[in-house]
Design a protein around this motif. Structure first.
Motif, PDB file in Angstrom:
ATOM      1  N   VAL A 380       0.842  -1.191   0.000  1.00  0.00           N
ATOM      2  CA  VAL A 380       0.000   0.000   0.000  1.00  0.00           C
ATOM      3  C   VAL A 380       0.879   1.243   0.000  1.00  0.00           C
ATOM      4  N   ALA A 381       0.697   2.118  -0.965  1.00  0.00           N
ATOM      5  CA  ALA A 381       1.512   3.323  -1.073  1.00  0.00           C
ATOM      6  C   ALA A 381       1.060   4.362  -0.062  1.00  0.00           C
ATOM      7  N   SER A 382       2.007   5.087   0.499  1.00  0.00           N
ATOM      8  CA  SER A 382       1.703   6.170   1.424  1.00  0.00           C
ATOM      9  C   SER A 382       1.662   7.477   0.645  1.00  0.00           C
ATOM     10  N   PHE A 383       0.508   8.078   0.618  1.00  0.00           N
ATOM     11  CA  PHE A 383       0.298   9.326  -0.114  1.00  0.00           C
ATOM     12  C   PHE A 383       0.760   9.208  -1.563  1.00  0.00           C
ATOM     13  N   GLY A 384       0.681   8.014  -2.098  1.00  0.00           N
ATOM     14  CA  GLY A 384       1.045   7.826  -3.492  1.00  0.00           C
ATOM     15  C   GLY A 384       2.531   7.651  -3.733  1.00  0.00           C
ATOM     16  N   LEU A 385       3.366   7.633  -2.669  1.00  0.00           N
ATOM     17  CA  LEU A 385       4.811   7.544  -2.863  1.00  0.00           C
ATOM     18  C   LEU A 385       5.389   6.198  -2.443  1.00  0.00           C
ATOM     19  N   GLY A 386       4.705   5.478  -1.522  1.00  0.00           N
ATOM     20  CA  GLY A 386       5.201   4.182  -1.077  1.00  0.00           C
ATOM     21  C   GLY A 386       6.614   4.314  -0.521  1.00  0.00           C
ATOM     22  N   ARG A 387       7.519   3.422  -0.954  1.00  0.00           N
ATOM     23  CA  ARG A 387       8.885   3.457  -0.470  1.00  0.00           C
ATOM     24  C   ARG A 387       9.673   4.644  -1.012  1.00  0.00           C
ATOM     25  N   GLY A 388       9.069   5.421  -1.896  1.00  0.00           N
ATOM     26  CA  GLY A 388       9.719   6.623  -2.399  1.00  0.00           C
ATOM     27  C   GLY A 388       9.998   7.649  -1.316  1.00  0.00           C
ATOM     28  N   TRP A 389       9.323   7.531  -0.140  1.00  0.00           N
ATOM     29  CA  TRP A 389       9.607   8.446   0.974  1.00  0.00           C
ATOM     30  C   TRP A 389      11.074   8.358   1.408  1.00  0.00           C
ATOM     31  N   TRP A 390      11.621   7.161   1.411  1.00  0.00           N
ATOM     32  CA  TRP A 390      13.026   7.014   1.811  1.00  0.00           C
ATOM     33  C   TRP A 390      13.945   7.786   0.857  1.00  0.00           C
ATOM     34  N   LEU A 391      13.688   7.656  -0.431  1.00  0.00           N
ATOM     35  CA  LEU A 391      14.509   8.358  -1.405  1.00  0.00           C
ATOM     36  C   LEU A 391      14.336   9.865  -1.279  1.00  0.00           C
ATOM     37  N   LEU A 392      13.096  10.294  -1.064  1.00  0.00           N
ATOM     38  CA  LEU A 392      12.852  11.727  -0.920  1.00  0.00           C
ATOM     39  C   LEU A 392      13.577  12.283   0.304  1.00  0.00           C
ATOM     40  N   GLY A 393      13.525  11.541   1.429  1.00  0.00           N
ATOM     41  CA  GLY A 393      14.214  11.994   2.638  1.00  0.00           C
ATOM     42  C   GLY A 393      15.719  12.073   2.446  1.00  0.00           C
ATOM     43  N   LEU A 394      16.275  11.077   1.750  1.00  0.00           N
ATOM     44  CA  LEU A 394      17.717  11.075   1.494  1.00  0.00           C
ATOM     45  C   LEU A 394      18.132  12.257   0.629  1.00  0.00           C
ATOM     46  N   LEU A 395      17.320  12.561  -0.379  1.00  0.00           N
ATOM     47  CA  LEU A 395      17.629  13.698  -1.254  1.00  0.00           C
ATOM     48  C   LEU A 395      17.566  15.009  -0.492  1.00  0.00           C
ATOM     49  N   VAL A 396      16.570  15.159   0.384  1.00  0.00           N
ATOM     50  CA  VAL A 396      16.451  16.394   1.166  1.00  0.00           C
ATOM     51  C   VAL A 396      17.660  16.566   2.082  1.00  0.00           C
ATOM     52  N   LEU A 397      18.047  15.459   2.766  1.00  0.00           N
ATOM     53  CA  LEU A 397      19.189  15.535   3.676  1.00  0.00           C
ATOM     54  C   LEU A 397      20.482  15.843   2.921  1.00  0.00           C
ATOM     55  N   THR A 398      20.662  15.210   1.766  1.00  0.00           N
ATOM     56  CA  THR A 398      21.855  15.457   0.958  1.00  0.00           C
ATOM     57  C   THR A 398      21.913  16.915   0.497  1.00  0.00           C
ATOM     58  N   GLY A 399      20.763  17.427   0.067  1.00  0.00           N
ATOM     59  CA  GLY A 399      20.726  18.829  -0.367  1.00  0.00           C
ATOM     60  C   GLY A 399      21.026  19.796   0.763  1.00  0.00           C
ATOM     61  N   PHE A 400      20.509  19.466   1.984  1.00  0.00           N
ATOM     62  CA  PHE A 400      20.759  20.336   3.136  1.00  0.00           C
ATOM     63  C   PHE A 400      22.251  20.369   3.484  1.00  0.00           C
ATOM     64  N   LEU A 401      22.901  19.183   3.537  1.00  0.00           N
ATOM     65  CA  LEU A 401      24.335  19.125   3.858  1.00  0.00           C
ATOM     66  C   LEU A 401      25.169  19.813   2.784  1.00  0.00           C
TER      67      LEU A 401
END
Length: 420
Positions: A380-401
């Motif tokens: 079951v996808a979460s808000f339409g992203l499913g496991r894509g949340w992990w990738l999104l979080g990693l990208l945000v953290l990488t961009g912040f650093l």
């Protein structure tokens, strides 16, 4: 002596009782097997036109006889087979009499190949082509039992018993919901005959095939008889209503119904917490339709709030329009939580062409499947992203650093520049 005789009599009675007790279950099993056995009725046109010599140098009748003999040899033991004729007995010119000319040449049942072949050998092209009356009688031949039922119609011409339209007859048979399929074979067909036989087949979900050679006829009839022997799921006849409150309650399975043009039909399904409802619907355009049409399947609550929908459209070239939907019901912490009643609404936007009858309605096939819902993490996808949340979080953290490091380097270079 008397005691010995009584003992012997008692033993005999006991053996007789045991024998009878064993015999009755065997008979019951045999009856049950017969009830479940597939049935096929071969309906052969024996009208005068079957004398024509245009199939492999011989008459159409000769080709049909040869094909029937080979089919009888190859018929599976599990199939109950019968033969019905049309136009085989009345040679006169009276249409009223000629349109009653249909007879059961060999009754539907276990095939005695010698007897059946002898019956086929007596056939001689004779009279009219009462396809409509023959189909009605063939449906009666196949009455009873719960196995698959199939009529195989072999003809070399269109029906000559108007106004009884054989296509309308086929639709009426299909509307009974008895799971009967009509396949048609046209011998050296013309355009009008092809249209009529195609319409008959389409009305019941069958097939139409043009045949111009004896071998083709044999192969196709054998294929259709073998198909009847294959295990199939027979749709359960149901009748949708105009509202959810009065709709029939369906469980997992395959259902068939009829729906008129522009009509909506309602059904309902109970879904327990932790289960998922999967439903699909197909509507067949079994007659001439105006282009641009569609089918809508909606799942709504008993209060009318839409949960999910599926829709599909056609442009006049599509014989069947299908759509589906899925609805997972979340699990509940309450073990006694009640099931949710989900209302399924089937609506179509078909419109009939000029002069086309609107009754009986078009064939509707509804599939309902209630299964255990997939797990939250795996499917079951979460808000339409499913496991894509992990990738999104990693990208945000990488961009912040990366931003922090770039800012620190920029300030350091500016400080060095000012010092120099």
């Amino acid at each position: 002596m008397i005691r010995t005789q009584r003992l012997a009599a008692g033993v005999c009675a006991l053996l007789a009782a045991l024998t009878a007790g064993l015999a009755f279950p065997a008979g019951a099993v045999a009856d049950e097997t017969t009830a479940l056995a597939p049935k096929v009725d071969l309906v052969l046109d024996v009208s005068g036109s079957m004398r024509t010599k245009d199939i492999d140098g011989g008459t159409r009748m000769a080709a049909a006889k040869q094909a029937f003999n080979e089919v009888l040899d190859a018929t599976p033991e599990t199939v109950l087979l019968g033969i019905r004729t049309l136009g085989a007995n009345y040679p006169g010119d009276d249409q009223k009499t000629g349109c009653k000319d249909t007879a059961q040449l060999y009754p539907v049942g276990q095939v005695d190949r010698t007897e059946a072949k002898a019956a086929v050998a007596t056939l001689s092209p004779t009279g009219w082509t009462p396809i409509g009356p023959a189909l009605l009688k063939a449906a009666d031949d196949l009455d009873g039992g719960t196995g698959s039922k199939r009529i195989v119609l072999i003809s070399d011409g269109e029906d000559t018993c108007a106004p009884l339209d054989p296509c309308e007859v086929a639709r009426e048979i299909a509307a009974k919901g008895i799971g009967l399929t009509i396949d048609t074979l046209g011998l050296v067909p013309n355009t009008k005959m092809r249209q009529q036989l195609s319409c008959i087949a389409e009305a019941t979900g069958g097939t139409y095939t043009s045949v111009e050679h004896t071998e083709e006829l044999t192969d196709k009839v054998n294929q259709l008889v073998d198909r009847a022997a294959d295990p199939v799921v027979t749709p359960v006849a149901t009748e949708g209503t105009d509202s959810c409150s009065a709709a029939p309650a369906l469980k997992s399975g395959l259902y068939t119904d009829r729906e008129e043009f522009g009509q909506e039909r309602w059904y309902k399904v109970d879904v327990e917490p932790g289960q998922e409802l999967r439903a699909s619907v197909s509507v067949a355009s079994d007659r001439a339709m105006n282009p641009d049409y569609g089918v809508l399947l909606r799942a709504v609550t008993v209060h009318g709030r839409e949960i999910v929908r599926g829709e599909s459209a056609g442009n006049g070239r599509t014989d069947v329009v299908s759509t589906g939907l899925r609805y997972p019901k979340a699990e509940s912490d309450d073990e006694d939580a009640p099931a949710e009643t989900v209302c399924l609404q089937v609506t179509n936007s078909f419109s009939a062409g000029a002069g086309v009858k609107t009754t009986p309605g078009m064939p509707v096939e509804l599939t309902v499947d209630v299964v255990d819902a997939p797990s939250q993490a795996s499917d079951v996808a979460s808000f339409g992203l499913g496991r894509g949340w992990w990738l999104l979080g990693l990208l945000v953290l990488t961009g912040f650093l990366a931003g922090l490091i770039w800012g620190w380097l920029s300030r350091w270079r500016v400080a060095v520049w000012r010092t120099n």
